[in-house]
Scaffold this motif. Structure first.
Motif, mmCIF file in Angstrom:
data_model
loop_
_atom_site.group_PDB
_atom_site.id
_atom_site.type_symbol
_atom_site.label_atom_id
_atom_site.label_comp_id
_atom_site.label_asym_id
_atom_site.label_seq_id
_atom_site.Cartn_x
_atom_site.Cartn_y
_atom_site.Cartn_z
ATOM 1 N N GLY A 1 84.822 13.973 6.046
ATOM 2 C CA GLY A 1 84.624 13.829 7.496
ATOM 3 C C GLY A 1 84.192 12.439 7.911
ATOM 4 O O GLY A 1 83.572 12.268 8.959
ATOM 5 N N LEU A 2 84.499 11.434 7.092
ATOM 6 C CA LEU A 2 84.119 10.066 7.471
ATOM 7 C C LEU A 2 84.980 9.581 8.635
ATOM 8 O O LEU A 2 86.053 10.134 8.892
ATOM 9 N N ASP A 3 84.491 8.528 9.321
ATOM 10 C CA ASP A 3 85.225 8.021 10.480
ATOM 11 C C ASP A 3 85.407 6.503 10.395
ATOM 12 O O ASP A 3 85.117 5.893 9.349
ATOM 13 N N HIS B 1 72.780 14.796 2.726
ATOM 14 C CA HIS B 1 73.014 16.211 2.448
ATOM 15 C C HIS B 1 73.946 16.414 1.250
ATOM 16 O O HIS B 1 74.214 17.549 0.860
ATOM 17 N N VAL C 1 82.336 -3.261 3.665
ATOM 18 C CA VAL C 1 81.135 -4.049 3.356
ATOM 19 C C VAL C 1 80.613 -3.700 1.959
ATOM 20 O O VAL C 1 80.178 -4.582 1.207
ATOM 21 N N ASN D 1 74.509 7.053 4.184
ATOM 22 C CA ASN D 1 73.375 7.937 4.469
ATOM 23 C C ASN D 1 73.791 9.413 4.444
ATOM 24 O O ASN D 1 73.407 10.187 5.325
ATOM 25 N N LEU D 2 74.561 9.784 3.417
ATOM 26 C CA LEU D 2 75.031 11.181 3.283
ATOM 27 C C LEU D 2 73.989 11.978 2.488
ATOM 28 O O LEU D 2 74.249 12.453 1.389
ATOM 29 N N LEU E 1 84.383 0.755 7.981
ATOM 30 C CA LEU E 1 83.820 -0.601 8.000
ATOM 31 C C LEU E 1 82.687 -0.732 6.968
ATOM 32 O O LEU E 1 82.569 -1.742 6.277
ATOM 33 N N GLU E 2 81.873 0.328 6.879
ATOM 34 C CA GLU E 2 80.784 0.312 5.894
ATOM 35 C C GLU E 2 81.339 0.241 4.467
ATOM 36 O O GLU E 2 80.767 -0.422 3.601
ATOM 37 N N ILE F 1 83.827 3.952 11.640
ATOM 38 C CA ILE F 1 82.645 3.120 11.348
ATOM 39 C C ILE F 1 82.322 3.183 9.853
ATOM 40 O O ILE F 1 81.948 2.180 9.236
ATOM 41 N N ASP F 2 82.528 4.377 9.267
ATOM 42 C CA ASP F 2 82.322 4.496 7.816
ATOM 43 C C ASP F 2 83.306 3.607 7.059
ATOM 44 O O ASP F 2 82.966 3.051 6.008
ATOM 45 N N GLN G 1 82.404 -5.569 -0.618
ATOM 46 C CA GLN G 1 81.983 -6.974 -0.644
ATOM 47 C C GLN G 1 80.623 -7.130 -1.328
ATOM 48 O O GLN G 1 80.435 -8.006 -2.153
ATOM 49 N N GLN G 2 79.687 -6.249 -0.938
ATOM 50 C CA GLN G 2 78.315 -6.394 -1.430
ATOM 51 C C GLN G 2 78.186 -6.060 -2.913
ATOM 52 O O GLN G 2 77.478 -6.732 -3.650
#
Lengths: 85, 343
Positions: free
Chosen positions: A38-40, A20, A49, A17-18, A45-46, A42-43, A52-53
């Motif tokens: 600046g990802l962290d 900007h 996924v 959901n970036l 983990l995304e 949780i990103d 995989q997807q």
């Protein structure tokens, strides 16, 4: 490789959901975490996924994550090397 | 015991933030649904922080920021939130993805943020508030339990400033499901009840400051009470607060437009509060489990401005308003009473 990196940039923007950012705002070798985009964690983990997807690739060893997710280019290289035949 | 209102923030289906003309022109429902009027969230948080937040989280952070700004407080001593449904949007996304992806490769963000305590936690993370953080999820008593917790905490440590609020959102899925119960107005019934949503936060302290003008002095809940039990409960509640029904200047009544349910509350209003000004608020907020937080915001604003908006009044006693009783029935089972006074 170029097409794969272009696709990845669009998928990363969508998945994280970036809104900007545009794909052209993300450099092929730009760091994705901390000082770069600046990802962290949780990103991260995304991104696992996302692999995989979209590419049916399951990260065999999560400890390889920091190296694989360093930049769009390193992700693309990992996909090319590990894409199921 | 009294707890003093230091600041308030309210994102609701009405223009309840931002300028002086609040509630002048009530916004009507779209069909049977009242959706929140939302601010520009970039005023309250960085765009990079916004990207991961669902709508209820953004509303929570913004309403909390508004309350803290009004109270001139940067970080509260604790955060207490009441929510019945929690983060429905992320819950819907997570459950939808489980079906879509056959329980494989599920995105972590909506799962992490689907829990009820995400709202209070997100506010704490952004403020770096490491103090007490609690979320109450007791259906239509969630906000009341948050207030009761605040009353208890501030009785022990009155100098603390707590951020206390409530949040509930409508999603397309939740609205569709709730409509099937026939609880909102549609072409098949004669109800006037509309679905609502909102997020309101308040900064509360046990110590009165020189600029404080509103105090919350008593809160109680009555579950599944019949008319006689409720009637006796109201009398007892007021007696415990050291007053009686004739001392209430304004009764803010949470009737929803369901004649069968409202008759009960209207009887209570007529029986006990015939000499009080009576007003409704759910045509502004809609019906939702934590609508009493909207009513507390409205009561506080009335006490601050010393004016009752004419579009909420159903019976005007002409009395100056120094004491407001919020009586919020939610369907027939949940009844809550919140007493606010000018101080």
């Amino acid at each position: 490789m170029e097409q794969l990196m272009a696709d990845l940039k669009k998928q990363i923007i969508e998945a994280l959901n970036l809104k900007h950012l545009k794909p052209e705002d993300i450099g092929d070798d730009q760091a994705l975490f901390v000082e770069g985009l600046g990802l962290d964690s949780i990103d991260a983990l995304e991104l696992i996924v996302l692999l995989q997807q979209h590419y049916n690739i399951k990260l065999a060893n999560p400890q390889d994550g920091p190296q694989i997710f360093k930049s769009v280019r390193t992700i693309a290289e990992y996909i090319q090397a590990n894409k199921p035949s | 015991m009294a707890i003093y209102l230091k600041g308030k923030g309210n994102i609701s289906p009405q223009q309840t933030w931002g300028d002086a003309s609040l509630l002048d022109q009530p916004k009507p429902a779209a069909g049977n649904r009242l959706a929140c009027v939302e601010p520009d969230y970039t005023q309250y948080m960085d765009v990079r922080q916004l990207r991961r937040m669902s709508r209820i989280l953004k509303m929570g952070v913004a309403a909390g920021s508004m309350a803290l700004k009004e109270a001139n407080i940067t970080v509260p001593d604790g955060i207490i939130t009441g929510t019945s449904y929690g983060c429905l949007e992320d819950t819907g996304i997570f459950l939808g993805k489980m079906i879509e992806n056959k329980e494989y490769a599920l995105n972590p963000t909506p799962f992490i943020q689907s829990t009820h305590n995400t709202i209070g936690s997100q506010i704490a993370l952004l403020l770096q508030c490491q103090g007490y953080n609690q979320t109450y999820t007791q259906g239509a008593f969630s906000f009341e339990h948050a207030l009761l917790d605040a009353l208890t905490l501030l009785a022990d440590e009155p100098n603390q400033a707590l951020l206390v609020g409530a949040a509930d959102e409508i999603t397309n899925t939740s609205h569709t499901v709730q409509q099937r119960f026939g609880i909102f107005k549609d072409e098949h019934n004669t109800l006037e009840t509309v679905n609502g949503e909102g997020v309101a936060y308040f900064v509360l302290s046990g110590e009165k400051g020189p600029s404080d003008v509103v105090a919350i002095t008593a809160v109680t809940t009555l579950y599944n009470a019949d008319e006689a039990t409720l009637s006796a409960g109201i009398v007892r509640f007021l007696k415990d607060a050291g007053i009686n029904a004739s001392d209430i200047d304004l009764l803010l009544l949470g009737t929803s437009g369901n004649a069968a349910h409202d008759a009960f509350a209207e009887t209570i209003a007529t029986t006990h509060f015939a000499n009080s000004t009576q007003a409704h608020f759910k045509h502004l907020s809609g019906e939702y489990p934590t609508a009493s937080a909207f009513a507390v915001w409205l009561a506080a604003r009335i006490l601050e401005t010393k004016a009752v908006p004419q579009n909420i009044v159903v019976k005007n006693s002409g009395r100056p308003v120094k004491r407001v009783l919020v009586y919020n029935p939610y369907f027939t089972k949940y009844h809550s009473l919140i007493l606010l006074e000018a101080c």
